[in-house]
Design a protein around this motif. Structure first.
Motif, PDB file in Angstrom:
ATOM      1  N   VAL A 262     -12.790   4.933  -2.731  1.00  0.00           N
ATOM      2  CA  VAL A 262     -11.963   4.255  -1.729  1.00  0.00           C
ATOM      3  C   VAL A 262     -11.462   2.919  -2.291  1.00  0.00           C
ATOM      4  O   VAL A 262     -10.308   2.533  -2.086  1.00  0.00           O
ATOM      5  CB  VAL A 262     -12.749   4.053  -0.427  1.00  0.00           C
ATOM      6  N   ASP A 263     -12.320   2.217  -3.005  1.00  0.00           N
ATOM      7  CA  ASP A 263     -11.911   0.949  -3.617  1.00  0.00           C
ATOM      8  C   ASP A 263     -10.829   1.150  -4.667  1.00  0.00           C
ATOM      9  O   ASP A 263      -9.890   0.357  -4.764  1.00  0.00           O
ATOM     10  CB  ASP A 263     -13.112   0.270  -4.279  1.00  0.00           C
ATOM     11  N   LEU A 264     -10.969   2.170  -5.483  1.00  0.00           N
ATOM     12  CA  LEU A 264      -9.946   2.424  -6.507  1.00  0.00           C
ATOM     13  C   LEU A 264      -8.617   2.775  -5.854  1.00  0.00           C
ATOM     14  O   LEU A 264      -7.555   2.326  -6.298  1.00  0.00           O
ATOM     15  CB  LEU A 264     -10.400   3.541  -7.450  1.00  0.00           C
ATOM     16  N   GLY A 265      -8.652   3.556  -4.780  1.00  0.00           N
ATOM     17  CA  GLY A 265      -7.421   3.865  -4.060  1.00  0.00           C
ATOM     18  C   GLY A 265      -6.775   2.634  -3.471  1.00  0.00           C
ATOM     19  O   GLY A 265      -5.550   2.465  -3.513  1.00  0.00           O
ATOM     20  N   THR A 266      -7.595   1.732  -2.916  1.00  0.00           N
ATOM     21  CA  THR A 266      -7.072   0.468  -2.380  1.00  0.00           C
ATOM     22  C   THR A 266      -6.419  -0.353  -3.476  1.00  0.00           C
ATOM     23  O   THR A 266      -5.328  -0.901  -3.299  1.00  0.00           O
ATOM     24  CB  THR A 266      -8.212  -0.336  -1.726  1.00  0.00           C
ATOM     25  N   LEU A 267      -7.088  -0.452  -4.627  1.00  0.00           N
ATOM     26  CA  LEU A 267      -6.543  -1.224  -5.742  1.00  0.00           C
ATOM     27  C   LEU A 267      -5.205  -0.648  -6.204  1.00  0.00           C
ATOM     28  O   LEU A 267      -4.242  -1.389  -6.434  1.00  0.00           O
ATOM     29  CB  LEU A 267      -7.546  -1.233  -6.896  1.00  0.00           C
ATOM     30  N   LEU A 268      -5.125   0.656  -6.324  1.00  0.00           N
ATOM     31  CA  LEU A 268      -3.872   1.290  -6.733  1.00  0.00           C
ATOM     32  C   LEU A 268      -2.764   1.039  -5.722  1.00  0.00           C
ATOM     33  O   LEU A 268      -1.597   0.844  -6.091  1.00  0.00           O
ATOM     34  CB  LEU A 268      -4.087   2.793  -6.916  1.00  0.00           C
ATOM     35  N   ASN A 269      -3.110   1.046  -4.441  1.00  0.00           N
ATOM     36  CA  ASN A 269      -2.109   0.814  -3.400  1.00  0.00           C
ATOM     37  C   ASN A 269      -1.466  -0.554  -3.540  1.00  0.00           C
ATOM     38  O   ASN A 269      -0.262  -0.716  -3.331  1.00  0.00           O
ATOM     39  CB  ASN A 269      -2.773   0.949  -2.031  1.00  0.00           C
ATOM     40  N   TYR A 270      -2.247  -1.571  -3.888  1.00  0.00           N
ATOM     41  CA  TYR A 270      -1.732  -2.926  -4.012  1.00  0.00           C
ATOM     42  C   TYR A 270      -1.114  -3.212  -5.387  1.00  0.00           C
ATOM     43  O   TYR A 270      -0.550  -4.280  -5.597  1.00  0.00           O
ATOM     44  CB  TYR A 270      -2.863  -3.941  -3.790  1.00  0.00           C
ATOM     45  N   TRP A 271      -1.243  -2.301  -6.313  1.00  0.00           N
ATOM     46  CA  TRP A 271      -0.963  -2.587  -7.722  1.00  0.00           C
ATOM     47  C   TRP A 271       0.518  -2.449  -8.061  1.00  0.00           C
ATOM     48  O   TRP A 271       1.108  -1.401  -7.839  1.00  0.00           O
ATOM     49  CB  TRP A 271      -1.764  -1.621  -8.594  1.00  0.00           C
ATOM     50  N   ALA A 286       1.244  -5.952  -2.186  1.00  0.00           N
ATOM     51  CA  ALA A 286       0.950  -6.917  -1.130  1.00  0.00           C
ATOM     52  C   ALA A 286       1.575  -8.277  -1.388  1.00  0.00           C
ATOM     53  O   ALA A 286       1.925  -8.982  -0.456  1.00  0.00           O
ATOM     54  CB  ALA A 286      -0.566  -7.066  -0.979  1.00  0.00           C
ATOM     55  N   VAL A 287       1.710  -8.658  -2.657  1.00  0.00           N
ATOM     56  CA  VAL A 287       2.204  -9.986  -2.997  1.00  0.00           C
ATOM     57  C   VAL A 287       3.515  -9.850  -3.766  1.00  0.00           C
ATOM     58  O   VAL A 287       3.520  -9.441  -4.929  1.00  0.00           O
ATOM     59  CB  VAL A 287       1.179 -10.766  -3.846  1.00  0.00           C
ATOM     60  N   PRO A 288       4.661 -10.162  -3.149  1.00  0.00           N
ATOM     61  CA  PRO A 288       5.937 -10.073  -3.857  1.00  0.00           C
ATOM     62  C   PRO A 288       5.923 -10.941  -5.116  1.00  0.00           C
ATOM     63  O   PRO A 288       5.359 -12.026  -5.135  1.00  0.00           O
ATOM     64  CB  PRO A 288       6.938 -10.608  -2.828  1.00  0.00           C
ATOM     65  N   GLY A 289       6.550 -10.434  -6.185  1.00  0.00           N
ATOM     66  CA  GLY A 289       6.625 -11.194  -7.422  1.00  0.00           C
ATOM     67  C   GLY A 289       5.625 -10.774  -8.466  1.00  0.00           C
ATOM     68  O   GLY A 289       5.724 -11.178  -9.630  1.00  0.00           O
ATOM     69  N   MET A 290       4.659  -9.940  -8.092  1.00  0.00           N
ATOM     70  CA  MET A 290       3.618  -9.584  -9.045  1.00  0.00           C
ATOM     71  C   MET A 290       4.104  -8.654 -10.152  1.00  0.00           C
ATOM     72  O   MET A 290       3.423  -8.477 -11.161  1.00  0.00           O
ATOM     73  CB  MET A 290       2.420  -8.955  -8.331  1.00  0.00           C
TER      74      MET A 290
END
Length: 368
Positions: A262-271, A286-290
């Protein structure tokens, strides 16, 4: 209140600490008295600043002379059941630091809502830099700094998942059996609680279709471990000048024991993924500009994690879609708080516009 200071040696500006935002002041006298009575060794003048970049829990940098502490409490207004659990975060941070040194040590928990209006926790303050939309100044001269930051974030997650919960007294933090089913049910209920404030009926329909697909395709869990539940680049802190190891990980109020993927999926979602067009649905972060950080691609994230794990990652798209759907619900919760007049933060009023495109992204992931 004192103005935002500079970090030790002046190498990095403390742009992540600012004066307290209007409408998010607390009873400072009551807080000061409680901390002086409950935390050993506090002396000197009391002052407060805020970590303003978070969008849910209210987090403050409280100083007594030269000593800094972190105080966290839930946001104002109606709270979803099980969300923003300061008691849980305290329990995790009071124990996990013994086996995972990236977890800041908790110092105090207060369940008495009469002090500042809600339960809150106090933890140690750690100096360092958080990566938002650019490589920190202290790392900008280093070769492939952004790529190395990304690898360090992935390694920090793999190291967390390698911790035996029993070794630090957290075996009973959650109930691993049936974890995914309960998670899916819980997030479905959270959506139902705020669906009435969806930006449009079409948005609600798409989100509910994602939920139906998520519920119908739950994979079999392989192994239980400690799950952070909101692990991402901007919840990680680095020492200035060192892109190769995460120094601290923040925001543990949803931590539990369960299916670590679940954590890896969350990380991929924000990546952010440099191999994907920035304006496509698949590019949401989640953060524009990354995108300018030049982090590893999502495929490289999976490859790096796999190199440090024996888990089968063939169903990782479901986990990423689940992470995407959870973000949809969180955005809707934040938008609903704004609609109900429970926050004065104008950023929350813009969260609703992200709900539908992100739900469409989740459908794409589920379609393979």
């Amino acid at each position: 209140m004192t103005p935002a200071a500079t970090s030790a040696g002046g190498a990095e500006p403390r742009e992540d600490i600012a004066p307290v935002r209007a409408g998010e002041e607390l009873d400072w006298s009551a807080l000061e008295a409680h901390l002086r009575a409950g935390v050993e060794g506090l002396s000197g003048e009391f002052s407060v600043l805020q970590f303003p970049r978070g969008s849910a829990n209210l987090t403050y940098c409280v100083s007594f002379g030269d000593r800094r502490l972190v105080v966290r409490r839930p946001p104002f207004g109606k709270i979803a059941p099980g969300a923003h659990d300061m008691g849980r975060e305290y329990r995790v941070l009071a124990r996990l630091h013994e086996r995972y040194d990236r977890a800041p040590r908790a110092l105090l928990y207060c369940a008495d809502e009469s002090v500042i209006g809600a339960p809150f926790l106090v933890s140690e303050y750690r100096d360092g830099v958080v990566v938002w939309d650019s490589v920190p100044a202290s790392m900008a001269h280093l070769n492939a700094a952004g790529f190395r930051i990304g690898l360090a974030v992935i390694d920090g997650l793999a190291d967390l998942h390698a911790v035996d919960p029993e070794s630090c007294g957290l075996a009973d933090l959650g109930r691993p059996d049936g974890y995914l089913g309960r998670q899916v049910h819980g997030w479905s209920s959270r959506w139902d609680a705020v669906a009435a404030h969806a930006p449009s009926r079409e948005t609600a329909r798409i989100v509910e279709e994602v939920g139906r697909r998520i519920r119908a395709e739950i994979p079999r869990s392989q192994r239980a471990g400690i799950v952070h539940n909101d692990y991402k680049v901007d919840n990680c802190q680095f020492a200035p000048g060192d892109p190769d190891r995460v120094k601290s990980v923040f925001d543990w109020d949803m931590a539990t024991t369960g299916d670590v993927l679940v954590d890896l999926g969350t990380l991929l979602n924000y990546w952010p993924d440099r191999t994907v067009e920035p304006d496509s649905d698949a590019a949401f972060i989640a953060v524009p500009g990354m995108h300018g950080l030049d982090l590893p691609s999502r495929a490289e994230v999976v490859e790096r994690y796999a190199a440090n794990s024996d888990l089968d990652l063939t169903r990782i798209s479901w986990y990423e879609a689940f992470g995407c759907w959870k973000t949809v619900v969180i955005l809707q919760q934040l938008y609903a708080r704004f609609v109900r007049g429970e926050t004065t933060d104008p950023r929350m009023g813009m969260r609703g516009a992200l709900v539908e495109p992100l739900a469409r992204r989740a459908l794409g992931l589920l379609a393979g």
